[in-house]
Scaffold this active site. Structure first.
Site, PDB file in Angstrom:
ATOM      1  N   THR A  37       9.078 -10.814   8.328  1.00 46.50           N
ATOM      2  CA  THR A  37       8.611  -9.718   7.478  1.00 46.50           C
ATOM      3  C   THR A  37       8.366  -8.442   8.283  1.00 46.50           C
ATOM      4  O   THR A  37       8.899  -7.376   7.955  1.00 46.50           O
ATOM      5  CB  THR A  37       7.299 -10.140   6.779  1.00 46.50           C
ATOM      6  N   GLU A  68      -1.951  -1.915  17.428  1.00 51.24           N
ATOM      7  CA  GLU A  68      -2.529  -1.279  16.236  1.00 51.24           C
ATOM      8  C   GLU A  68      -2.412  -2.150  14.990  1.00 51.24           C
ATOM      9  O   GLU A  68      -3.317  -2.211  14.152  1.00 51.24           O
ATOM     10  CB  GLU A  68      -1.839   0.079  16.001  1.00 51.24           C
ATOM     11  N   VAL A  98      -4.950  -5.498  13.555  1.00 51.41           N
ATOM     12  CA  VAL A  98      -6.163  -5.448  12.737  1.00 51.41           C
ATOM     13  C   VAL A  98      -5.969  -4.412  11.635  1.00 51.41           C
ATOM     14  O   VAL A  98      -5.603  -3.265  11.898  1.00 51.41           O
ATOM     15  CB  VAL A  98      -7.410  -5.050  13.573  1.00 51.41           C
ATOM     16  N   GLY A 138      -3.686  -4.217   9.421  1.00 50.21           N
ATOM     17  CA  GLY A 138      -2.285  -3.941   9.076  1.00 50.21           C
ATOM     18  C   GLY A 138      -1.925  -2.495   9.333  1.00 50.21           C
ATOM     19  O   GLY A 138      -1.939  -2.018  10.472  1.00 50.21           O
ATOM     20  N   ILE A 167      -3.617   0.166   8.410  1.00 47.11           N
ATOM     21  CA  ILE A 167      -4.755   1.097   8.544  1.00 47.11           C
ATOM     22  C   ILE A 167      -4.945   1.436  10.016  1.00 47.11           C
ATOM     23  O   ILE A 167      -5.068   0.533  10.849  1.00 47.11           O
ATOM     24  CB  ILE A 167      -6.063   0.458   8.006  1.00 47.11           C
ATOM     25  N   GLY A 173       2.592 -16.210  -4.064  1.00 40.73           N
ATOM     26  CA  GLY A 173       2.972 -15.825  -2.704  1.00 40.73           C
ATOM     27  C   GLY A 173       1.964 -14.903  -2.031  1.00 40.73           C
ATOM     28  O   GLY A 173       2.230 -14.373  -0.954  1.00 40.73           O
ATOM     29  N   LYS A 199      -9.884 -10.775  14.161  1.00 40.52           N
ATOM     30  CA  LYS A 199      -9.811  -9.315  14.013  1.00 40.52           C
ATOM     31  C   LYS A 199     -11.118  -8.645  14.447  1.00 40.52           C
ATOM     32  O   LYS A 199     -11.093  -7.618  15.144  1.00 40.52           O
ATOM     33  CB  LYS A 199      -9.459  -8.960  12.567  1.00 40.52           C
ATOM     34  N   GLY A 212       1.434  -6.805   4.764  1.00 38.88           N
ATOM     35  CA  GLY A 212       2.666  -6.380   4.079  1.00 38.88           C
ATOM     36  C   GLY A 212       3.658  -5.780   5.045  1.00 38.88           C
ATOM     37  O   GLY A 212       3.296  -5.227   6.094  1.00 38.88           O
TER      38      GLY A 212
HETATM   39  N1  HSE Z   1      -3.255 -13.285   6.248  1.00 36.32           N
HETATM   40  C1  HSE Z   1      -3.636 -11.955   6.558  1.00 36.32           C
HETATM   41  C2  HSE Z   1      -4.349 -11.337   5.351  1.00 36.32           C
HETATM   42  C3  HSE Z   1      -2.421 -11.140   6.922  1.00 36.32           C
HETATM   43  O1  HSE Z   1      -4.361 -11.957   4.282  1.00 36.32           O
HETATM   44  O2  HSE Z   1      -4.945 -10.287   5.471  1.00 36.32           O
HETATM   45  C4  HSE Z   1      -2.707  -9.888   7.667  1.00 36.32           C
HETATM   46  O3  HSE Z   1      -3.285 -10.114   8.912  1.00 36.32           O
END
Ligand code: HSE
Length: 412
Positions: free
Chosen positions: A10, A123, A126, A128, A130, A181, A199, A296
């Protein structure tokens, strides 16, 4: 400048997409074009735009002096850890989205990057997309950070938000989230709080400059939160969120992960669904908050690409971020102060006085038709709360009655 991506899942495919789609923008930021030379994966992707660059042999990346930038988007520790180490040893910059790698081996990899005059950026590990890491090490570099509290896991925030909105049970919402999903087939790392733990360990290391072992962080997940808890929360005008928190008070640092009942005026109250939110309290700015997509494909890849650009801008130079090998001794939960939401079995009319005597006089909440009631205690340390709770349990046992059914920390 040539780049390689390790792992075409992904996030890896998202990075390739952005490097291609935003080619000019990236080149402008980096001061030169960033060209993708290799994509390492076990699989073939014959119909993908990178089909001609797929390789299966890591040594091609390691031994190619043209490749200066490497993205690690494989996840897990093996082979991510040895591959990243080899890339840094070969004098290449590495950007990773892998929080497990950073939490477990960040200290060593940061030191290696420093020694080799390259960069190990993370970066995307933690929050994603942001920009919280760069915010902490760059934008707030002159600030004394006093607290970081984050909703750092989208899966659990999605589940808790659904439970709140629909009055559904944890297991029903988890099942639905898996079918859609949103949650992994094996959701343990998310729902037991392990993902949030790694994190908050990274963020705490970053702001204290010392190594925080994620295994030292007290961690509760969301599996014990029930639809009943949300009924009380609604009556209190509150919500329940999974927080990863780090509080710096002088030398003492409390870091923990647990569900927290928060009131409407808490800045993180409105962070719902799969979104993440991170609140930072610092001495001059005060409270600031960072909100967005914590997971994502493109949001996470966007953070990785920003790391690549910063690495390209700093070719031949290590940007001083991260922490050293000195281990931070965290303060225990016993000395952490808060108020506690406690559900007790029995009739409020008969038992309220006794419970208030034992847990402290706070607020009592009664739900119509329930065989229990709840109190929100005054503020006290966790050590004091535990002592009081043990005495209440003992008193209930002496009367052959059920005692405490639930305890959730609160910020009301
Ligand atoms: N499994 C994590 C979440 C993915 O749901 O936030 C991102 O680190």
């Amino acid at each position: 400048m040539y780049a390689a991506i390790m792992g075409y899942g992904t996030i890896g495919s998202g990075v390739a997409e952005i490097l291609e789609g935003n080619r000019e923008k990236v080149a402008k930021g980096a001061g030169q074009e960033i060209a993708l030379k290799y994509v390492l994966d076990l699989r073939e992707f014959p119909d993908s735009p990178v089909a001609d660059r797929i390789i299966h042999d890591f040594e091609k990346i390691e031994k190619d002096p043209q490749v200066r930038l490497v993205v690690e988007a494989m996840g897990g520790l093996n082979p991510a850890y040895p591959f990243v180490k080899a890339c840094l040893n070969a004098g290449k910059h590495v950007a990773t989205s892998n929080k497990a790698l950073v939490a477990a081996h960040g200290t060593e990899l940061l030191a290696l990057a420093r020694e080799k005059g390259v960069n190990f950026f993370f970066e995307a590990s933690v929050g994603g997309g942001i920009p919280i890491i760069r915010t902490l090490y760059r934008c707030l570099m002159g600030e004394e950070i006093q607290e970081i509290t984050g909703i750092l896991n989208g899966t659990t925030n999605y589940i808790l938000t659904k439970m709140e909105k629909e009055g559904a049970s944890f297991s029903d919402v988890l099942k639905e989230a898996q079918e859609l999903g949103y949650a992994e087939k094996d959701p343990e790392a998310d729902i037991k709080g392990y993902d949030t733990c790694r994190k908050i360990a990274i963020l705490t290391s970053l702001v204290t400059g010392k190594e925080v072992d994620y295994q030292d962080i007290y961690t509760e997940g969301v599996t014990t939160v029930t639809d009943m808890d949300f009924r009380y929360a609604k009556k209190l005008g509150a919500s329940i969120k999974l927080f990863g928190t780090s509080r710096m008070e002088g030398e003492a640092v409390h870091a923990w992960v647990a569900p927290v009942m928060v009131g409407k005026n808490h800045p993180l109250y409105g962070v719902g669904g799969a979104y993440n939110g991170i609140l930072v309290k610092s001495d001059k700015l005060g409270t600031s908050m960072y909100y967005g997509s914590g997971a994502g494909k493109l949001p996470t890849a966007s953070a990785v690409v920003a790391d690549l650009i910063e690495a390209a801008q700093n070719e031949g130079k290590n940007v001083p971020i991260g922490w050293n090998g000195q281990r931070l001794a965290l303060a225990g939960m016993d000395t952490f102060d808060c108020r506690y939401f406690v559900r007790v079995a029995g009739d409020a009319a008969g038992k309220k006085g006794q419970v208030e005597d034992m847990l402290g006089k706070g607020e009592t909440i009664v739900l119509e038709g329930a065989d229990e009631f709840a109190v929100v205690t005054p503020q006290m340390s966790e050590r004091e709360f535990k002592e009081r709770a043990i005495k209440l349990e003992q008193a209930c046992r002496n009367l052959n009655e059920e005692g405490i059914r639930q305890m959730i920390r609160t910020e009301l």
